[in-house]
Design a protein around this motif. Structure first.
Motif, PDB file in Angstrom:
ATOM      1  N   LEU A  60       0.839  -1.208   0.000  1.00  0.00           N
ATOM      2  CA  LEU A  60       0.000   0.000   0.000  1.00  0.00           C
ATOM      3  C   LEU A  60       0.871   1.253   0.000  1.00  0.00           C
ATOM      4  CD1 LEU A  60      -2.824  -1.065   2.481  1.00  0.00           C
ATOM      5  CD2 LEU A  60      -2.934  -0.911  -0.013  1.00  0.00           C
ATOM      6  N   LYS A  61       2.017   1.187   0.692  1.00  0.00           N
ATOM      7  CA  LYS A  61       2.934   2.343   0.716  1.00  0.00           C
ATOM      8  C   LYS A  61       3.484   2.612  -0.684  1.00  0.00           C
ATOM      9  CE  LYS A  61       4.229   1.705   5.532  1.00  0.00           C
ATOM     10  NZ  LYS A  61       5.269   1.228   6.465  1.00  0.00           N
ATOM     11  N   MET A  62       3.835   1.560  -1.414  1.00  0.00           N
ATOM     12  CA  MET A  62       4.341   1.726  -2.773  1.00  0.00           C
ATOM     13  C   MET A  62       3.255   2.297  -3.673  1.00  0.00           C
ATOM     14  SD  MET A  62       7.043   1.404  -4.543  1.00  0.00           S
ATOM     15  CE  MET A  62       7.132   2.076  -6.177  1.00  0.00           C
ATOM     16  N   GLN A  63       2.027   1.817  -3.526  1.00  0.00           N
ATOM     17  CA  GLN A  63       0.918   2.337  -4.313  1.00  0.00           C
ATOM     18  C   GLN A  63       0.715   3.824  -4.036  1.00  0.00           C
ATOM     19  OE1 GLN A  63      -2.652  -0.181  -4.092  1.00  0.00           O
ATOM     20  NE2 GLN A  63      -1.320  -1.929  -3.687  1.00  0.00           N
ATOM     21  N   LYS A  64       0.824   4.221  -2.758  1.00  0.00           N
ATOM     22  CA  LYS A  64       0.658   5.629  -2.372  1.00  0.00           C
ATOM     23  C   LYS A  64       1.774   6.478  -2.985  1.00  0.00           C
ATOM     24  CE  LYS A  64      -0.755   9.092   0.290  1.00  0.00           C
ATOM     25  NZ  LYS A  64      -1.988   9.794   0.183  1.00  0.00           N
ATOM     26  N   VAL A  65       3.012   5.972  -2.958  1.00  0.00           N
ATOM     27  CA  VAL A  65       4.131   6.708  -3.549  1.00  0.00           C
ATOM     28  C   VAL A  65       3.917   6.894  -5.052  1.00  0.00           C
ATOM     29  CG1 VAL A  65       6.579   6.483  -4.195  1.00  0.00           C
ATOM     30  CG2 VAL A  65       5.883   6.211  -1.815  1.00  0.00           C
ATOM     31  N   GLU A  66       3.493   5.843  -5.726  1.00  0.00           N
ATOM     32  CA  GLU A  66       3.250   5.949  -7.163  1.00  0.00           C
ATOM     33  C   GLU A  66       2.170   6.976  -7.475  1.00  0.00           C
ATOM     34  OE1 GLU A  66       2.610   1.890  -8.343  1.00  0.00           O
ATOM     35  OE2 GLU A  66       4.753   1.459  -8.360  1.00  0.00           O
ATOM     36  N   ALA A  67       1.137   7.032  -6.648  1.00  0.00           N
ATOM     37  CA  ALA A  67       0.083   8.041  -6.833  1.00  0.00           C
ATOM     38  C   ALA A  67       0.649   9.442  -6.619  1.00  0.00           C
ATOM     39  CB  ALA A  67      -1.077   7.778  -5.874  1.00  0.00           C
ATOM     40  N   LEU A  68       1.484   9.612  -5.598  1.00  0.00           N
ATOM     41  CA  LEU A  68       2.107  10.921  -5.339  1.00  0.00           C
ATOM     42  C   LEU A  68       3.029  11.319  -6.487  1.00  0.00           C
ATOM     43  CD1 LEU A  68       2.934  10.632  -1.518  1.00  0.00           C
ATOM     44  CD2 LEU A  68       1.273  12.170  -2.584  1.00  0.00           C
ATOM     45  N   GLN A  69       3.787  10.362  -7.018  1.00  0.00           N
ATOM     46  CA  GLN A  69       4.672  10.651  -8.138  1.00  0.00           C
ATOM     47  C   GLN A  69       3.873  11.110  -9.359  1.00  0.00           C
ATOM     48  OE1 GLN A  69       6.717   6.850  -8.240  1.00  0.00           O
ATOM     49  NE2 GLN A  69       8.560   7.720  -7.292  1.00  0.00           N
ATOM     50  N   GLN A  70       2.717  10.495  -9.589  1.00  0.00           N
ATOM     51  CA  GLN A  70       1.867  10.902 -10.716  1.00  0.00           C
ATOM     52  C   GLN A  70       1.327  12.311 -10.529  1.00  0.00           C
ATOM     53  OE1 GLN A  70      -1.063   7.805 -11.203  1.00  0.00           O
ATOM     54  NE2 GLN A  70       0.368   6.463 -12.267  1.00  0.00           N
ATOM     55  N   GLU A  71       1.202  12.728  -9.264  1.00  0.00           N
ATOM     56  CA  GLU A  71       0.746  14.086  -8.964  1.00  0.00           C
ATOM     57  C   GLU A  71       1.897  15.093  -9.021  1.00  0.00           C
ATOM     58  OE1 GLU A  71      -1.131  13.995  -5.131  1.00  0.00           O
ATOM     59  OE2 GLU A  71      -2.636  12.545  -5.758  1.00  0.00           O
ATOM     60  N   GLY A  72       3.108  14.609  -9.260  1.00  0.00           N
ATOM     61  CA  GLY A  72       4.251  15.505  -9.381  1.00  0.00           C
ATOM     62  C   GLY A  72       5.141  15.608  -8.160  1.00  0.00           C
ATOM     63  N   HIS A  73       4.880  14.804  -7.140  1.00  0.00           N
ATOM     64  CA  HIS A  73       5.734  14.806  -5.946  1.00  0.00           C
ATOM     65  C   HIS A  73       6.993  13.984  -6.225  1.00  0.00           C
ATOM     66  CE1 HIS A  73       2.744  16.665  -3.295  1.00  0.00           C
ATOM     67  NE2 HIS A  73       1.849  15.950  -3.983  1.00  0.00           N
ATOM     68  N   ALA A  74       8.121  14.512  -5.797  1.00  0.00           N
ATOM     69  CA  ALA A  74       9.404  13.832  -6.017  1.00  0.00           C
ATOM     70  C   ALA A  74       9.686  12.896  -4.846  1.00  0.00           C
ATOM     71  CB  ALA A  74      10.522  14.854  -6.169  1.00  0.00           C
ATOM     72  N   VAL A  75       9.321  11.640  -5.000  1.00  0.00           N
ATOM     73  CA  VAL A  75       9.598  10.632  -3.980  1.00  0.00           C
ATOM     74  C   VAL A  75      10.539   9.609  -4.610  1.00  0.00           C
ATOM     75  CG1 VAL A  75       8.652   8.932  -2.389  1.00  0.00           C
ATOM     76  CG2 VAL A  75       7.287  10.939  -2.996  1.00  0.00           C
ATOM     77  N   CYS A  76      11.701   9.445  -4.002  1.00  0.00           N
ATOM     78  CA  CYS A  76      12.708   8.503  -4.485  1.00  0.00           C
ATOM     79  C   CYS A  76      12.412   7.127  -3.887  1.00  0.00           C
ATOM     80  CB  CYS A  76      14.083   9.000  -4.053  1.00  0.00           C
ATOM     81  SG  CYS A  76      15.423   7.936  -4.564  1.00  0.00           S
TER      82      CYS A  76
END
Length: 103
Positions: A60-76
């Motif tokens: 679920l954490k990976m899914q949340k990161v991918e959603a944030l990345q699609q919104e333009g958040h820079a998460v490595c």
């Protein structure tokens, strides 16, 4: 390297317990987080906990990161090994700075 980073762990880590990993982040000037937020800067991915009834193998954490990345958040997203290499590099820099200031 890790100073100021907000770091979340997901999955099972091979080399450290979750508590040890979070303590390492704190010692290096980062802030461990229990959950992914818009402030998260790094997600460290350990081994996946497989659940036969789970349709999506991503945490679920990976899914949340991918959603944030699609919104333009820079998460490595880092593997445990890459995180440890980054931590070691950070430690080597700190030690180098400290030994240079003693001269």
């Amino acid at each position: 390297m890790l100073r100021g980073e907000k770091i979340v762990f997901t999955g099972k880590l091979d080399t450290l317990s979750r508590k040890q990993a979070q303590a390492l982040v704190t010692a290096l000037g980062g802030k461990p987080q229990a959950a992914v937020t818009k402030d998260t800067t790094i997600l460290v991915v350990g081994k996946a906990n497989t659940n036969l009834f789970q349709e999506d193998p991503r945490s679920l954490k990976m899914q949340k990161v991918e959603a944030l990345q699609q919104e333009g958040h820079a998460v490595c997203v880092l593997s445990e090994q890459a995180f440890l290499e980054k931590a070691l590099l950070h430690l080597n820099q700190v030690v180098g700075i400290m030994s240079g200031s003693r001269r």
